[in-house]
Design a protein around this motif. Structure first.
Motif, PDB file in Angstrom:
ATOM      1  N   CYS A  58     -19.578  25.652   0.804  1.00 41.10           N
ATOM      2  CA  CYS A  58     -19.787  24.280   0.336  1.00 41.10           C
ATOM      3  C   CYS A  58     -21.221  24.081  -0.105  1.00 41.10           C
ATOM      4  N   PRO A  59     -21.473  23.192  -1.084  1.00 38.50           N
ATOM      5  CA  PRO A  59     -20.454  22.333  -1.706  1.00 38.50           C
ATOM      6  C   PRO A  59     -19.553  23.125  -2.671  1.00 38.50           C
ATOM      7  N   LEU A  60     -18.288  22.690  -2.736  1.00 32.28           N
ATOM      8  CA  LEU A  60     -17.378  23.370  -3.642  1.00 32.28           C
ATOM      9  C   LEU A  60     -16.408  22.367  -4.260  1.00 32.28           C
ATOM     10  N   VAL A  61     -15.728  22.812  -5.297  1.00 36.42           N
ATOM     11  CA  VAL A  61     -14.679  22.000  -5.915  1.00 36.42           C
ATOM     12  C   VAL A  61     -13.379  22.777  -5.792  1.00 36.42           C
ATOM     13  N   THR A  62     -12.356  22.132  -5.270  1.00 35.93           N
ATOM     14  CA  THR A  62     -11.073  22.812  -5.084  1.00 35.93           C
ATOM     15  C   THR A  62     -10.253  22.746  -6.375  1.00 35.93           C
ATOM     16  N   PRO A  63      -9.204  23.540  -6.483  1.00 36.47           N
ATOM     17  CA  PRO A  63      -8.393  23.518  -7.699  1.00 36.47           C
ATOM     18  C   PRO A  63      -7.861  22.135  -8.058  1.00 36.47           C
ATOM     19  N   ILE A  64      -7.538  21.306  -7.054  1.00 41.69           N
ATOM     20  CA  ILE A  64      -7.020  19.987  -7.403  1.00 41.69           C
ATOM     21  C   ILE A  64      -8.164  19.021  -7.713  1.00 41.69           C
ATOM     22  N   TRP A 121       0.803  -1.220   0.000  1.00 43.38           N
ATOM     23  CA  TRP A 121       0.000   0.000   0.000  1.00 43.38           C
ATOM     24  C   TRP A 121       0.835   1.270   0.000  1.00 43.38           C
ATOM     25  N   GLY A 122       2.141   1.140  -0.003  1.00 44.04           N
ATOM     26  CA  GLY A 122       2.953   2.311   0.292  1.00 44.04           C
ATOM     27  C   GLY A 122       2.756   3.471  -0.642  1.00 44.04           C
ATOM     28  N   ASN A 123       2.755   3.224  -1.937  1.00 39.96           N
ATOM     29  CA  ASN A 123       2.723   4.364  -2.845  1.00 39.96           C
ATOM     30  C   ASN A 123       1.423   5.132  -2.752  1.00 39.96           C
ATOM     31  N   GLN A 124       0.331   4.439  -2.390  1.00 41.08           N
ATOM     32  CA  GLN A 124      -0.948   5.148  -2.310  1.00 41.08           C
ATOM     33  C   GLN A 124      -0.907   6.236  -1.245  1.00 41.08           C
ATOM     34  N   VAL A 125      -0.050   6.023  -0.252  1.00 41.14           N
ATOM     35  CA  VAL A 125       0.053   6.991   0.835  1.00 41.14           C
ATOM     36  C   VAL A 125       0.439   8.369   0.307  1.00 41.14           C
ATOM     37  N   VAL A 126       1.351   8.408  -0.647  1.00 40.92           N
ATOM     38  CA  VAL A 126       1.755   9.701  -1.185  1.00 40.92           C
ATOM     39  C   VAL A 126       0.631  10.295  -2.033  1.00 40.92           C
ATOM     40  N   HIS A 127       0.019   9.479  -2.865  1.00 45.43           N
ATOM     41  CA  HIS A 127      -1.037   9.985  -3.756  1.00 45.43           C
ATOM     42  C   HIS A 127      -2.222  10.503  -2.943  1.00 45.43           C
ATOM     43  N   ILE A 128      -2.758   9.638  -2.109  1.00 44.55           N
ATOM     44  CA  ILE A 128      -3.962   9.985  -1.368  1.00 44.55           C
ATOM     45  C   ILE A 128      -3.657  10.991  -0.273  1.00 44.55           C
ATOM     46  N   GLY A 129      -2.564  10.751   0.456  1.00 44.22           N
ATOM     47  CA  GLY A 129      -2.247  11.632   1.571  1.00 44.22           C
ATOM     48  C   GLY A 129      -1.995  13.050   1.117  1.00 44.22           C
ATOM     49  N   THR A 130      -1.291  13.198  -0.005  1.00 39.55           N
ATOM     50  CA  THR A 130      -0.989  14.553  -0.468  1.00 39.55           C
ATOM     51  C   THR A 130      -2.254  15.235  -0.957  1.00 39.55           C
ATOM     52  N   ASN A 131      -3.012  14.546  -1.785  1.00 36.07           N
ATOM     53  CA  ASN A 131      -4.252  15.131  -2.308  1.00 36.07           C
ATOM     54  C   ASN A 131      -5.149  15.601  -1.164  1.00 36.07           C
ATOM     55  N   VAL A 132      -5.515  14.697  -0.280  1.00 38.36           N
ATOM     56  CA  VAL A 132      -6.454  15.048   0.779  1.00 38.36           C
ATOM     57  C   VAL A 132      -5.786  15.941   1.823  1.00 38.36           C
ATOM     58  N   GLY A 133      -4.480  15.767   1.999  1.00 36.84           N
ATOM     59  CA  GLY A 133      -3.769  16.558   2.993  1.00 36.84           C
ATOM     60  C   GLY A 133      -3.620  18.022   2.619  1.00 36.84           C
ATOM     61  N   LEU A 134      -3.891  18.367   1.382  1.00 34.17           N
ATOM     62  CA  LEU A 134      -3.856  19.780   1.004  1.00 34.17           C
ATOM     63  C   LEU A 134      -5.036  20.532   1.615  1.00 34.17           C
ATOM     64  N   LEU A 135      -6.121  19.825   1.887  1.00 34.93           N
ATOM     65  CA  LEU A 135      -7.271  20.445   2.538  1.00 34.93           C
ATOM     66  C   LEU A 135      -6.882  20.864   3.953  1.00 34.93           C
ATOM     67  N   PRO A 136      -7.531  21.870   4.515  1.00 36.49           N
ATOM     68  CA  PRO A 136      -8.687  22.575   3.960  1.00 36.49           C
ATOM     69  C   PRO A 136      -8.347  23.833   3.164  1.00 36.49           C
ATOM     70  N   TYR A 137      -7.138  23.898   2.615  1.00 39.92           N
ATOM     71  CA  TYR A 137      -6.783  25.087   1.843  1.00 39.92           C
ATOM     72  C   TYR A 137      -6.953  24.789   0.352  1.00 39.92           C
ATOM     73  N   PRO A 138      -7.747  25.561  -0.351  1.00 36.84           N
ATOM     74  CA  PRO A 138      -7.967  25.318  -1.788  1.00 36.84           C
ATOM     75  C   PRO A 138      -6.871  26.007  -2.610  1.00 36.84           C
ATOM     76  N   ILE A 139      -5.649  25.483  -2.483  1.00 36.02           N
ATOM     77  CA  ILE A 139      -4.484  26.164  -3.063  1.00 36.02           C
ATOM     78  C   ILE A 139      -4.540  26.083  -4.584  1.00 36.02           C
TER      79      ILE A 139
END
Lengths: 824, 289, 191
Positions: A414-420, A335-353
């Protein structure tokens, strides 16, 4: 238990969802009668033990011949005899199954603890004695413990002969996000903060050991595997695939499972080994891992190095985020690689950078395999991002609370869509932030700064179930059966292991069907009779399994009402369910008992009108509407998002370096909570994992790749006397608009913000900014002394320590290797 | 574990005879809290265990006519923690009640702990600072040795293969004015990273006639700081420059030129911090003189 | 191999055992009581705690032979019902007529105040550490009937939990202590 739901009035049925019903599970667990994996006993059961490598990277030659003749030994096995017979398995890399996992090491061991051989004997002592007779020759190879050494151009290859879709050398996956225009954001910024952060490996350390009992019945040709696992179907399909057996001949049963936290959510070599032994010997094979082995092979949180740059306007607005992540996923990873993909995506919240430029390299090293662990990449990015927010606030002369308030998404938007591309249906994170600040007395403490005391905060959001980037599904399922006496059995696709599924699913069923709570039972997790679904992880049970359960209950209710309407000669629209009955609305004392209705639909089927199907069962699934990751890293991976705002008031002891938590606040958005007491327990447990990650837990390796703290004696799992009293916990629900019942996942919300909260609080208390984890007393004390010796303001640990060998500033940061092509 | 025979001698003499005939493969088993860990790891592979935890000769604490306390090594930490001993000797109960955890203290023994002599244990440091003596017996006879001779600087103890520890003796209460023990570990219940103890004897004027310091966790056996101690002779306990002395003690037991890595540097800092706490406690003892 | 007897929960249990057998394995494999759990075999996690002659010990770090002749109490001794929990089926029409649980001699389900408090306070999630917690807390509260929360935390610091974060366990211990002192504990604030 009799009489627990004793406040029910006899007239109006009380709704249970939303109340803290004490758990159905408890009686068996409290009396010691529940059976965990090591409690299972079968006639003829034999004991298997695994010989594991004491070396981290070496070529090996194995001679098992002396073991076979030892007293009590029935069979011995090593890797060579399985080549070509057993299918390799591994991570699902964007549709390509990578076969880098095998039951045993073949000609090379990749990490300390890797399986080399195994024996089966009458007793555990005999098995251990026989292991010592196995002769292994080692030819040591260079050991790489940290990811940076594995990235070096001359680094030896750890996984030889495996072609990774996006990898090269020891990089086995890459990550890439390009949203907006970071370069322009950087050029236009009033402030850019650049800082390298690193985070630690962490064990789930569930107290119930990993283990299994495999039982092959040579009469039916069926393999039954009892295993302490978080997902029976994932395990069944993996075992069947590896052994090339039909899936209807493989049955996985979960006994009582004593927690997992993500460390039991994949198939392990010991499960394959036990199955093969059982198939050879025709007897049940017990194989339970020792605690030291669980540390070494039981999958750990992936550690990361993040080279983060964030751009700000002078009012504190975040305009861009740039990052180069190097993740250490150990020698192999499911499962290791998913951690970077999912963690980074969701971890950017709650800022809609709006402007994102992120590269990631997920790297093999000669250390413990990385896997899923509570938080799944979010704590690691929050650790960096939320500290940079504080650093920027300090540089701009702003209050960190105000900077967060300015940048966070809000309930009203909300509801909203963030830049990513995240589709956030609802949130109260902005309100949680303010509540946390108020409860920790943020302004008051900051206005009266005491020496060595400080406050810190962090906010994060969390997926509720997360779509594995390689699956095109996120489903769970429930089947309900109204038994012929009016009791209900719930068959679930997922495995409860401490989260109270029997209780909260029972609450849902009781409310929808009107059946008494004490009449509802959750069947043990068994692939032979459960509907298919993915398992329990990623905080998905309440929302995904709960929705499947609600839908199944509604379908069952429809059938019940239809039959009752026929028997009572009433219009279905006029019927209510409640108090174990179906009755005409307004005539509470009349109607049909469910037990009679159920009996009728089974034993008097000839009296049912045409078109009515006998017996009362209903199946339902729920699959979350989420995206696959796009080539630019965009996508919405979660059906709904929970929120966490934490704050801490700490005191640092300048004599020992110990951090005392004087006060800790947790404010969460968990949507509509099904069982408040269970959710509170989830947050408290999540907090424990976060505090462990922040203050002490780590995998400590020596230069040879030997883990020096693979024992509860040395591994810094928090004890009761070192935990603060959690008296300030609050929920500010923003009901989910996508999950019908409005609930959001709770399991991991307590973990995400914790390390950053502590980092920020310590920085406020001492002026020392920790950029590595864990923040242990020795690091704190040495940092204090060095800060005093140099008089340096804004001291960073370890960056500003004299013996620090890493890059001290962005100019000396490494760059991602090679340019990654777009892969779609 | 590897196989072993299990012997239950009825008397101390039977136990000594078992050791004499058994040779180096025979080990004493008291509470087993240290020994069993080594057996399960297969680090220790004795051929025979001699169980002594119920031998009356080895149990209990008795006060001798001169005020010394003779401690039976098979006495559990839990029992010790409930004792009311006079003056500085009360620290025995305090130290015994604050190590390991409740369940381990209920069966773990002071004898087992000192014979294991793990550098991070508390009792070796405490007993060294108190100048306790250790009585060893075998079929060849008895001998009494000082703590510094009992704990081996190379690790472990100097007990011979056929000897059994039969008593730990604390000096008479009148011999020491005050004793203070401090330790620090990351978590509440785990072996200390560093522990430190000081025992002071004052004259009638409140001046230091003699003082002993012992630091544990930094070497394979407790380290005394004789030079720092000697330099304090004659000084008034209530007017010490504690910060300076603590730093000096740290430099003596863990010289800065040997503190080359983070772990050693931290231990050196902890010695200072713990020595300060000990000295503060001892200095208040002068007030009650 | 050695023949060995001890009393477990008031019953004499005899076995012919390998000298290396640990007390926990004697309880589980000879006594057939699996409520005492092995989480580490290193005397750290406390899941194996049992009462031996009036005081708790970590049964994974005691040889069975060391417990010869001892009185051992395990989690199964805390409530009179030793069998698997039997749920009374509440047949609506006949609930007041038949009492099947009486026939099975298992209608007495008085839980120890600690077990009740754990249930009310949600002090267990996966339940693996629970038996050890119960045995240590029972012993502790019998010796310290009126502890502070910090004293409770120190008492269980030899027991690890990874699920609950200990907060509810401390709540339950305080609640049970009140009950054991003969007081009526306060209502919980939650719905």
């Amino acid at each position: 238990m009799d009489g627990i739901v004793d406040k029910k009035s006899s007239n109006a049925p009380r709704k249970l969802v939303g109340t803290s019903v004490p758990r159905t599970e408890d009686l068996a667990l409290l009396t010691g009668t529940a059976r965990f994996i090591d409690d299972l006993r079968f006639p003829g059961m034999l004991y298997a033990k695994i010989l594991r490598s004491p070396r981290a990277h070496a070529r090996i030659k194995v001679d098992t011949s002396a073991a076979a003749g030892m007293p009590g030994v029935h069979a011995v096995m090593a890797g060579a005899e399985l080549v070509g017979k057993v299918k390799p398995w591994g991570d699902l890399m964007q549709d390509l199954l990578v076969g880098d996992h095998f039951p045993f090491a073949l000609d090379k061991v990749l990490f300390e603890g890797q399986e080399i051989a195994a024996v089966v004997a009458d007793t555990k002592f005999q098995a251990q004695d026989a292991l010592e007779a196995i002769v292994v020759e080692y030819q040591d190879l260079p050991v790489m413990i940290d990811a940076e050494s594995a990235l070096a151009d001359d680094a030896p290859l750890i996984q030889e002969g495996i072609n990774y879709e996006f990898g090269e050398g020891n990089i086995f996956d890459r990550y890439r996000v390009r949203i907006g225009d970071y370069d322009t954001a950087e050029a236009d910024a009033d402030l850019v903060i650049r800082q390298r952060f690193s985070s630690n490996r962490q064990a789930g350390a569930a107290l119930d050991p990993h283990g299994c009992v495999a039982s092959f019945d040579s009469f039916t040709g069926g393999l039954t595997l009892y295993s302490s696992t978080q997902s029976t179907f994932m395990l069944r399909d993996s075992i069947a695939d590896v052994l090339q057996m039909p899936r209807n001949k493989v049955r996985v049963v979960a006994p009582e499972v004593g927690a997992g936290f993500g460390s039991k959510v994949q198939m392990f070599p010991h499960e394959v080994i036990a199955c093969i032994f059982s198939m050879r010997l025709g007897r049940p094979i017990h194989l339970v891992l020792s605690r030291a082995d669980i540390f070494r092979v039981g999958t750990a949180r992936n550690s990361q190095i993040r080279h983060v740059e964030m751009t700000f306007k002078k009012d504190g607005r975040i305009t861009g985020y740039r990052d180069y992540v190097i993740q250490n996923s150990g020698a192999l990873s499911f499962w290791g690689n998913q951690v970077v993909h999912i963690g980074t995506n969701v971890g950017l919240l709650p800022y809609p950078i709006p402007n994102l430029h992120i590269d990631g390299e997920i790297v093999h090293t000669n250390t413990a395999p990385g896997g899923a662990l509570r938080g799944f990449g979010i704590p690691q990015i929050i650790w960096a991002k939320e500290q940079i927010v504080d650093m920027a606030a300090n540089a701009l002369g702003l209050d960190p609370l105000d900077v967060r308030a300015l940048n966070t998404i809000t309930r009203g938007e909300c509801p909203l869509v963030t830049p990513i591309g995240q589709r956030v249906d609802s949130t109260s994170i902005d309100e949680c932030l303010q509540r946390a600040a108020a409860e920790i007395r943020w302004k008051e403490i900051r206005a009266n700064k005491q020496p060595n005391e400080g406050v810190g905060m962090a906010i994060s959001m969390k997926y509720t179930s997360c779509r594995h980037p390689s699956f095109d599904t996120d489903l769970s399922a429930i089947r309900l059966r109204l038994e012929t006496d009016g009791t209900v059995t719930i068959f679930s696709s997922d495995v409860t292991h401490g989260q109270g599924h029997a209780t909260f699913l029972g609450q849902i069923v009781a409310d929808v069907l009107g059946v008494g709570f004490e009449k509802i039972t959750l069947a043990p997790a068994d692939t032979a009779n459960a509907p298919f679904g993915l398992g329990t992880y990623a905080s998905r049970a309440a929302a995904v399994l709960g929705t499947a359960c609600r839908t199944a209950a509604e379908r069952l209710r429809e059938k019940i009402v239809a039959i009752a309407a026929h028997v009572l000669e009433a219009d279905p629209q006029d019927l209510e369910t409640g108090n174990d009955r179906v009755y005409v609305r307004g005539m509470d004392d009349s109607g049909l008992y469910l037990e009679n209705l159920a009996s009728f639909s089974a034993y008097r089927t000839h009296q049912l009108p045409p078109g009515f199907e006998p017996t009362l069962e209903a199946v339902a699934t729920y699959d979350t509407p989420t995206d696959r990751e796009g080539p630019d890293g965009s996508g919405n991976f979660s059906v709904t998002y929970a929120g966490s705002a934490h704050a801490a008031h700490v005191r640092v002891c300048d004599q020992t370096g110990k951090i005392e938590i004087l006060d800790y606040v947790m404010v969460h958005d968990t949507g509509i909570v099904i069982n408040p007491l269970i959710v509170e327990g989830q947050h408290q447990g999540g907090f424990l994992m976060g505090i462990g990650m922040a203050l002490g837990e780590d995998y400590v390796y020596d230069a040879t790749g030997h883990m020096t703290n693979a024992s509860f004696a040395d591994y810094q799992a928090p004890q009761a006397a070192d935990m603060p009293e959690l008296t300030k916990m609050f929920e500010i629900p923003a009901p989910s608009l996508t999950i019908p019942g409005g609930q959001k996942g709770a399991g991991e919300s307590g973990t995400g913000p914790v390390p950053a909260v502590i980092g920020n609080a310590v920085a406020h208390a001492t002026g020392i900014r920790f950029t590595e984890l864990p923040i242990t007393p020795d690091r704190v004390l040495l940092a204090l002394r060095e800060r005093d010796r140099t008089g340096k303001q804004d001291f960073r640990y370890p960056d500003d320590m004299p013996d620090y060998a890493g890059p001290r500033d962005a100019e000396s940061w490494p760059k991602p290797k090679g340019e990654m092509e777009l892969f779609y | 574990m590897t196989p072993f025979t299990y012997q239950r001698p009825a008397t101390l003499n039977d136990a000594m005879a078992a050791l004499a005939t058994g040779g180096p493969g025979t080990k004493i088993l008291a509470g087993g809290q240290s020994l069993l860990l080594a057996l399960k790891e297969r680090q220790s592979r004795p051929a025979s265990l001699v169980a002594i935890k119920n031998l009356a000769e080895l149990l209990g604490v008795s006060q001798l006519p001169d005020g010394a306390q003779r401690i039976g090594p098979a006495t559990t930490y839990a029992t010790l923690s409930r004792l009311s001993l006079p003056g500085w000797q009360a620290q025995l109960a305090a130290v015994a009640g604050n190590l390991a955890d409740r369940s381990v203290r209920n069966i773990g023994t002071i004898g087992g702990g000192v014979c294991q002599a793990d550098p991070r244990y508390d009792m070796p440091t405490f007993l060294t600072s108190a100048a306790a003596t250790f009585t060893l017996a075998s079929t060849r006879g008895e001998r009494v040795i000082a703590a510094e001779a009992f704990f081996n600087p190379q690790g472990g103890t100097t007990i011979a293969a056929d000897e059994i520890l039969i008593a730990i003796t604390l000096p008479p209460v009148a011999q020491i004015s005050a004793l203070a023990f401090e330790k620090f570990g990351f978590r509440t219940f785990e072996a200390a990273i560093v522990n430190f103890a000081g025992a002071v004897t004052l004259d009638e004027a409140g001046q230091i006639a003699q003082i002993r310091f012992a630091a544990g966790g930094i070497a394979k056996s407790p380290v005394l700081a004789p030079h720092s101690a000697e330099a304090l002779r004659g000084q008034p306990i209530a007017a010490l420059n504690i910060d300076e002395i603590a730093t000096k003690i740290s430099h003596e037991v863990l010289p800065p030129e040997t503190a080359l890595d983070r772990r050693r540097q931290y231990q050196a800092e902890l010695v200072i911090s713990l020595a300060k706490r000990v000295l503060h406690k001892l200095s208040r003892a002068g007030e009650t003189q | 191999m050695t023949k060995l007897s001890m009393s477990i929960n008031g019953k004499t249990v005899t076995g012919d055992v390998d000298e290396r057998m640990l007390l926990i394995d004697f309880i589980r494999d000879v006594g057939f009581l699996t409520g005492t759990h092995a989480g580490c075999y290193e005397a750290r996690c406390g899941c194996c705690a049992v009462d031996m002659d009036g005081a708790t010990v970590k049964s994974c770090n005691v040889l069975a032979l060391q417990a010869e002749g001892s009185n051992i109490l395990t989690v199964e001794s805390l409530s009179q019902q030793r069998l698997a929990p039997i749920t009374h089926i509440t047949t609506q029409t006949l609930a007041s007529v038949y009492k099947p649980l009486d026939a099975m001699a298992s209608n007495k389900r008085d839980l120890h105040p600690l077990q009740t408090a754990f249930h009310e306070c949600h002090a267990l999630q996966c339940g693996f550490c629970t038996p050890g917690m119960l045995m240590v807390l029972k012993n502790f509260l019998e010796e310290n009937p009126n502890p502070t929360r910090m004293e409770v935390r120190e008492a269980i610091s030899g027991n690890l939990c990874r699920c609950t974060g200990y907060q509810h366990i401390v709540d339950a211990a305080m609640r049970a202590a009140a009950v054991m002192r003969g007081e009526t504990p306060a209502e919980r604030e939650h719905a």
